[in-house]
Enzyme design. Structure first.
Site, mmCIF file in Angstrom:
data_model
loop_
_atom_site.group_PDB
_atom_site.id
_atom_site.type_symbol
_atom_site.label_atom_id
_atom_site.label_comp_id
_atom_site.label_asym_id
_atom_site.label_seq_id
_atom_site.Cartn_x
_atom_site.Cartn_y
_atom_site.Cartn_z
ATOM 1 N N TYR A 1 -12.812 -2.138 12.013
ATOM 2 C CA TYR A 1 -11.434 -1.634 11.866
ATOM 3 C C TYR A 1 -10.648 -1.861 13.161
ATOM 4 O O TYR A 1 -9.518 -2.372 13.131
ATOM 5 C CB TYR A 1 -11.482 -0.147 11.512
ATOM 6 C CG TYR A 1 -10.121 0.488 11.296
ATOM 7 C CD1 TYR A 1 -9.413 0.290 10.117
ATOM 8 C CD2 TYR A 1 -9.551 1.313 12.273
ATOM 9 C CE1 TYR A 1 -8.168 0.887 9.915
ATOM 10 C CE2 TYR A 1 -8.318 1.907 12.077
ATOM 11 C CZ TYR A 1 -7.632 1.698 10.898
ATOM 12 O OH TYR A 1 -6.398 2.286 10.712
ATOM 13 N N ASP B 1 -3.277 -7.073 -4.969
ATOM 14 C CA ASP B 1 -4.166 -6.903 -3.820
ATOM 15 C C ASP B 1 -3.635 -7.789 -2.692
ATOM 16 O O ASP B 1 -3.540 -9.018 -2.862
ATOM 17 C CB ASP B 1 -5.579 -7.335 -4.252
ATOM 18 C CG ASP B 1 -6.618 -7.185 -3.161
ATOM 19 O OD1 ASP B 1 -6.270 -7.261 -1.970
ATOM 20 O OD2 ASP B 1 -7.794 -7.017 -3.519
ATOM 21 N N VAL B 2 -3.316 -7.184 -1.559
ATOM 22 C CA VAL B 2 -2.711 -7.975 -0.482
ATOM 23 C C VAL B 2 -3.666 -9.003 0.117
ATOM 24 O O VAL B 2 -3.229 -9.891 0.850
ATOM 25 C CB VAL B 2 -2.121 -7.094 0.647
ATOM 26 C CG1 VAL B 2 -0.986 -6.227 0.142
ATOM 27 C CG2 VAL B 2 -3.200 -6.273 1.337
ATOM 28 N N SER C 1 1.537 3.483 -2.526
ATOM 29 C CA SER C 1 1.392 4.541 -3.541
ATOM 30 C C SER C 1 1.064 5.893 -2.918
ATOM 31 O O SER C 1 1.222 6.923 -3.551
ATOM 32 C CB SER C 1 0.309 4.155 -4.553
ATOM 33 O OG SER C 1 -0.930 4.024 -3.903
ATOM 34 N N ARG C 2 0.584 5.887 -1.683
ATOM 35 C CA ARG C 2 0.253 7.175 -1.052
ATOM 36 C C ARG C 2 0.354 7.039 0.468
ATOM 37 O O ARG C 2 0.606 5.961 1.001
ATOM 38 C CB ARG C 2 -1.145 7.620 -1.456
ATOM 39 C CG ARG C 2 -2.249 6.692 -1.014
ATOM 40 C CD ARG C 2 -3.625 7.318 -1.244
ATOM 41 N NE ARG C 2 -4.616 6.636 -0.470
ATOM 42 C CZ ARG C 2 -5.569 5.852 -0.983
ATOM 43 N NH1 ARG C 2 -5.646 5.673 -2.280
ATOM 44 N NH2 ARG C 2 -6.435 5.258 -0.187
ATOM 45 N N GLY D 1 0.820 -1.219 0.000
ATOM 46 C CA GLY D 1 0.000 0.000 0.000
ATOM 47 C C GLY D 1 0.845 1.256 0.000
ATOM 48 O O GLY D 1 0.581 2.190 0.753
HETATM 49 P P1 NAD Z 1 -4.172 5.644 2.792
HETATM 50 O O1 NAD Z 1 -5.592 5.319 2.551
HETATM 51 O O2 NAD Z 1 -3.590 6.869 2.203
HETATM 52 O O3 NAD Z 1 -3.212 4.425 2.394
HETATM 53 C C1 NAD Z 1 -3.616 3.084 2.426
HETATM 54 C C2 NAD Z 1 -2.900 2.386 1.300
HETATM 55 O O4 NAD Z 1 -3.248 0.997 1.313
HETATM 56 C C3 NAD Z 1 -3.314 2.951 -0.053
HETATM 57 O O5 NAD Z 1 -2.180 3.107 -0.862
HETATM 58 C C4 NAD Z 1 -4.237 1.867 -0.596
HETATM 59 O O6 NAD Z 1 -4.282 1.823 -2.001
HETATM 60 C C5 NAD Z 1 -3.577 0.637 -0.003
HETATM 61 N N1 NAD Z 1 -4.441 -0.532 -0.037
HETATM 62 C C6 NAD Z 1 -5.711 -0.620 0.416
HETATM 63 N N2 NAD Z 1 -6.188 -1.847 0.183
HETATM 64 C C7 NAD Z 1 -5.202 -2.537 -0.422
HETATM 65 C C8 NAD Z 1 -5.090 -3.854 -0.904
HETATM 66 N N3 NAD Z 1 -6.100 -4.715 -0.795
HETATM 67 N N4 NAD Z 1 -3.922 -4.249 -1.469
HETATM 68 C C9 NAD Z 1 -2.891 -3.387 -1.579
HETATM 69 N N5 NAD Z 1 -2.933 -2.117 -1.149
HETATM 70 C C10 NAD Z 1 -4.092 -1.710 -0.574
HETATM 71 O O7 NAD Z 1 -4.037 5.708 4.373
HETATM 72 P P2 NAD Z 1 -2.767 5.697 5.342
HETATM 73 O O8 NAD Z 1 -3.175 6.526 6.488
HETATM 74 O O9 NAD Z 1 -1.505 5.976 4.655
HETATM 75 O O10 NAD Z 1 -2.824 4.167 5.835
HETATM 76 C C11 NAD Z 1 -1.680 3.339 5.920
HETATM 77 C C12 NAD Z 1 -1.859 2.414 7.095
HETATM 78 O O11 NAD Z 1 -1.864 3.188 8.298
HETATM 79 C C13 NAD Z 1 -3.165 1.632 7.083
HETATM 80 O O12 NAD Z 1 -2.919 0.300 7.503
HETATM 81 C C14 NAD Z 1 -4.002 2.362 8.113
HETATM 82 O O13 NAD Z 1 -4.978 1.532 8.679
HETATM 83 C C15 NAD Z 1 -2.942 2.781 9.095
HETATM 84 N N6 NAD Z 1 -3.305 3.868 9.995
HETATM 85 C C16 NAD Z 1 -3.591 5.113 9.512
HETATM 86 C C17 NAD Z 1 -3.936 6.106 10.411
HETATM 87 C C18 NAD Z 1 -4.270 7.501 9.956
HETATM 88 O O14 NAD Z 1 -4.721 8.304 10.803
HETATM 89 N N7 NAD Z 1 -4.070 7.864 8.693
HETATM 90 C C19 NAD Z 1 -3.985 5.848 11.782
HETATM 91 C C20 NAD Z 1 -3.701 4.574 12.215
HETATM 92 C C21 NAD Z 1 -3.354 3.590 11.331
#
Ligand code: NAD
Length: 243
Positions: free
Chosen positions: A151, A59-60, A10-11, A8
């Site tokens: 979640y 897709d993971v 890309s962003r 994941g």
């Molecule tokens: P984000 O939505 O920007 O990034 C999530 C990434 O996971 C995206 O690139 C998305 O395309 C990818 N993804 C989703 N489903 C996928 C799949 N089936 N296969 C491959 N890639 C997949 O959000 P983020 O905040 O960067 O999230 C990254 C991690 O951090 C996640 O696990 C999220 O739960 C965790 N997290 C985020 C926060 C927050 O506040 N942003 C807080 C706690 C935990």
């Protein structure tokens, strides 16, 4: 040079981690699911500063595809020493509105993704007696979040997974840790209004929400040899909102 596979990426936090690892000389495999343009632009950015990266689509939640993706990374760069299970999806709903499909998909990506990628890298890591895995949980996995039961449960499972696997494969020379971010400014929180973010910052001892780079720094630390005597840890990256 060490090789890292980041899911994941890309962003958001994954992207920041990819830039950080690549900037430290890691051969960086950038997994993405759908955002090909963003992944390719990240690869260009990494190459622009002399780093090495490849984009790998998949897709993971797909067990067979995860095995193929790790093979593609190893064909490009050699053995994967470091795995970052970052890919995740949110599920913001009342529990009574959470469908069986919502529940299954949340677990398939957030927990199944970590399982699938670990199953794919571990035989190699165990035979080399070397490796480091960092999973991305959440503060909601520690405390539970209202309207985020699926979640929260999935992220709590990531913590249990991390601790149990750390015990099992520590003797093989492999460390497994996780971070538990608080509120980080990424697309995952795009539903939050400016007022919502200000309110969350107000509840946070450090008086702001976090950046993807700050979460990535914690991932990098746990993955690196600087954390060589740390395994099974859950590192809060949350500005103190949960202590
Ligand atoms: P984000 O939505 O920007 O990034 C999530 C990434 O996971 C995206 O690139 C998305 O395309 C990818 N993804 C989703 N489903 C996928 C799949 N089936 N296969 C491959 N890639 C997949 O959000 P983020 O905040 O960067 O999230 C990254 C991690 O951090 C996640 O696990 C999220 O739960 C965790 N997290 C985020 C926060 C927050 O506040 N942003 C807080 C706690 C935990």
């Amino acid at each position: 040079m060490p090789t890292v596979f980041i899911t994941g990426a890309s962003r958001g936090i994954g992207r920041a981690a990819a830039l950080l690892f690549a900037g430290h000389g890691y051969l960086t495999a950038v997994n993405y699911s759908r955002s090909e343009a963003e992944a390719l632009s990240l690869i260009d950015e990494i190459r622009s500063f002399g780093g090495h990266a490849v984009a790998i689509q998949g897709d993971v939640s797909d067990f067979a595809r995860c095995a193929e993706m790790i093979k593609e990374a190893e064909d490009a760069f050699g053995p994967v020493d470091t795995l970052i299970n970052n890919a995740g999806i949110s599920c913001d709903k009342l529990f009574t509105d959470t469908s069986p499909e919502d529940w299954s998909r949340t677990f398939a990506v957030n927990v199944g993704g970590a399982y699938n990628c670990c199953r794919a890298v571990l035989p190699g890591m165990i035979s080399r007696k070397r490796g480091s895995i960092v999973n991305v949980s959440s503060m909601w996995g520690v405390t539970g979040g209202s309207c985020e039961v699926a979640y929260s449960a999935s992220k709590a499972a990531v913590i249990g997974f991390t601790k149990a696997l750390a015990k099992e494969i520590g003797p093989s020379g492999i460390r497994v840790n996780c971070i538990a971010p608080g509120v980080i400014d990424t697309d995952m929180n795009s539903r939050l209004s400016t007022d919502d973010k200000a309110a969350l910052a107000g509840e946070t001892p450090l008086c702001r929400i976090g950046t993807p780079e700050e979460a990535a720094e914690a991932i990098f630390y746990l993955a690196s040899d600087k954390a060589r005597f740390i395994t099974g840890a859950v590192l809060n990256v949350n500005g103190g909102i949960v202590i």
